[in-house]
Write a protein that holds these residues in place. Structure first.
Motif, mmCIF file in Angstrom:
data_model
loop_
_atom_site.group_PDB
_atom_site.id
_atom_site.type_symbol
_atom_site.label_atom_id
_atom_site.label_comp_id
_atom_site.label_asym_id
_atom_site.label_seq_id
_atom_site.Cartn_x
_atom_site.Cartn_y
_atom_site.Cartn_z
ATOM 1 N N TYR A 156 43.828 15.701 -30.706
ATOM 2 C CA TYR A 156 43.409 15.069 -29.454
ATOM 3 C C TYR A 156 42.570 13.820 -29.720
ATOM 4 N N ARG A 157 41.743 13.875 -30.757
ATOM 5 C CA ARG A 157 40.921 12.711 -31.081
ATOM 6 C C ARG A 157 41.796 11.548 -31.515
ATOM 7 N N ASN A 158 42.821 11.841 -32.334
ATOM 8 C CA ASN A 158 43.735 10.780 -32.753
ATOM 9 C C ASN A 158 44.498 10.197 -31.572
ATOM 10 N N LEU A 159 44.922 11.062 -30.653
ATOM 11 C CA LEU A 159 45.616 10.573 -29.464
ATOM 12 C C LEU A 159 44.691 9.724 -28.598
ATOM 13 N N ALA A 160 43.433 10.137 -28.513
ATOM 14 C CA ALA A 160 42.483 9.400 -27.673
ATOM 15 C C ALA A 160 42.166 8.029 -28.244
ATOM 16 N N GLU A 161 42.369 7.839 -29.557
ATOM 17 C CA GLU A 161 42.036 6.574 -30.195
ATOM 18 C C GLU A 161 43.271 5.723 -30.463
ATOM 19 N N ARG A 162 44.425 6.114 -29.903
ATOM 20 C CA ARG A 162 45.653 5.359 -30.115
ATOM 21 C C ARG A 162 46.188 4.811 -28.806
ATOM 22 N N ASP A 163 46.692 3.588 -28.866
ATOM 23 C CA ASP A 163 47.329 2.992 -27.702
ATOM 24 C C ASP A 163 48.690 3.644 -27.516
#
Length: 346
Positions: A181-188
């Motif tokens: 979720y953190r990676n998704l939150a930091e990706r466009d």
């Protein structure tokens, strides 16, 4: 081009790790205090009655809890938490030996605590193994009850192992989900590169790191020339394809340590660690050349860049982005007609 700024406190894994260690100390304090208070009624109802000195054991647990709470504010390293688990095992073993075998159930809290707190499975296994040995300790100091001790151990030790394994499994699953979720939150979601949230988190951390190391850091801001006309002539679907192509070109043009971020719309930036002024200028030109090769109908897409270097140009994230934006606007003013797409079909 309008640039947002963010001057919040640096986040990241290090801050999260410190917060986690503090919470683990406080969890240990709660378990010590809860165990000490929970032991008092059992001691009071025990037959034959215990001497009053037995209440020194709950007092010891309460004192241990107070110490753990105080230590939670001292920013100790996580490895010191191993001593907390060892102390808890020894205190439970002492209570079992001096008060009653019923308190052996408290070893389960040690196993659960170890599985929740420690990330390495080997560390968890050591703590559970030590607690299992403590379960068998009455065989040494009270051989007359060895059979009773073994019977209880055959039930309790598997319980410790299963409890630790279950908590470890659930914790690791939760951590894996949080990471995703953190990676998704930091990706466009459109281009797959970093988003502004990633920039707002990473740039302050990198500034602090480069400040400590006495190193230079560069920020390149990128604005696609007249991208609004691209959407108007070719449609937003084609515009989205162009943005994805821009992200791919930027990723190919930068170094492995650099970070590409889409701030929003047609605004991108590149965070380049360990990059001096001359290197920042070369990187800026390389980015413009890469994006200038993107074909659009009968012409080519253009881009304008601006750059700034820490610490020569600015000391903070806000000032660094403002300086890079100033250079971008100056470049646009010097070339007002650059990058106009040719009116052709998409």
């Amino acid at each position: 081009m309008e640039v947002q700024v963010f001057d919040g406190e640096p986040g990241g894994e290090r801050a999260l790790a410190r917060q986690r260690v503090r919470q683990n100390w406080r969890l240990a304090a709660i378990l010590f205090v809860g165990g000490g208070i929970g032991a008092i009624p059992s001691d009071a109802l025990h037959q034959p009655a215990h001497p009053w000195t037995i209440y020194l054991l709950p007092l010891l647990a309460l004192c241990s809890g107070a110490v753990c709470w105080v230590l939670s504010d001292l920013s100790l390293r996580a490895r010191w938490l191993h001593l907390t688990a060892i102390a808890a095992t020894l205190e439970v073993a002492l209570t079992v030996g001096l008060a009653d075998r019923v308190f052996a159930i408290y070893f389960a809290f040690v196993a659960i605590y170890a599985a929740y707190v420690f990330r390495r499975r080997s560390a968890i296994a050591i703590q559970v193994g030590f607690a299992s040995l403590a379960v068998l300790a009455p065989i040494i100091y009270d051989p007359a009850t060895a059979r009773e001790t073994l019977v209880g151990a055959f039930a309790l030790i598997p319980t410790l192992v299963l409890a630790a394994a279950s908590v470890t499994f659930l914790r690791e699953r939760l951590e894996a989900s949080e990471l995703r979720y953190r990676n998704l939150a930091e990706r466009d979601p459109l281009t797959g590169v970093g988003n502004y949230r990633l920039l707002a988190d990473r740039l302050p951390r990198e500034l602090n790191r480069h400040r400590r190391n006495g190193d230079s850091l560069a920020l390149i801001v990128i604005d696609l020339d007249n991208f609004k006309e691209v959407n108007d002539r070719f449609g937003h679907q084609r515009g989205d394809e162009i943005l994805r192509c821009v992200a791919d070109c930027l990723t190919a043009a930068i170094r492995s340590a650099d970070i590409v971020v889409r701030q929003g719309g047609d605004e991108f930036c590149v965070l380049a660690p360990s990059t001096a002024r001359e290197e920042a200028q070369l990187l800026s030109l390389r980015v413009e050349d890469a994006l200038g090769g993107i074909q659009l109908g009968g012409g080519f897409l253009g881009a304008t860049t601006g750059w700034a270097v820490f610490p020569e140009d600015a000391q903070t994230m806000a000032h660094l982005m403002a300086k890079a934006d100033d250079r971008l606007l100056a470049s646009k003013a010097a070339n007002p007609n650059r990058g106009r797409p040719t009116p052709a079909t998409a």
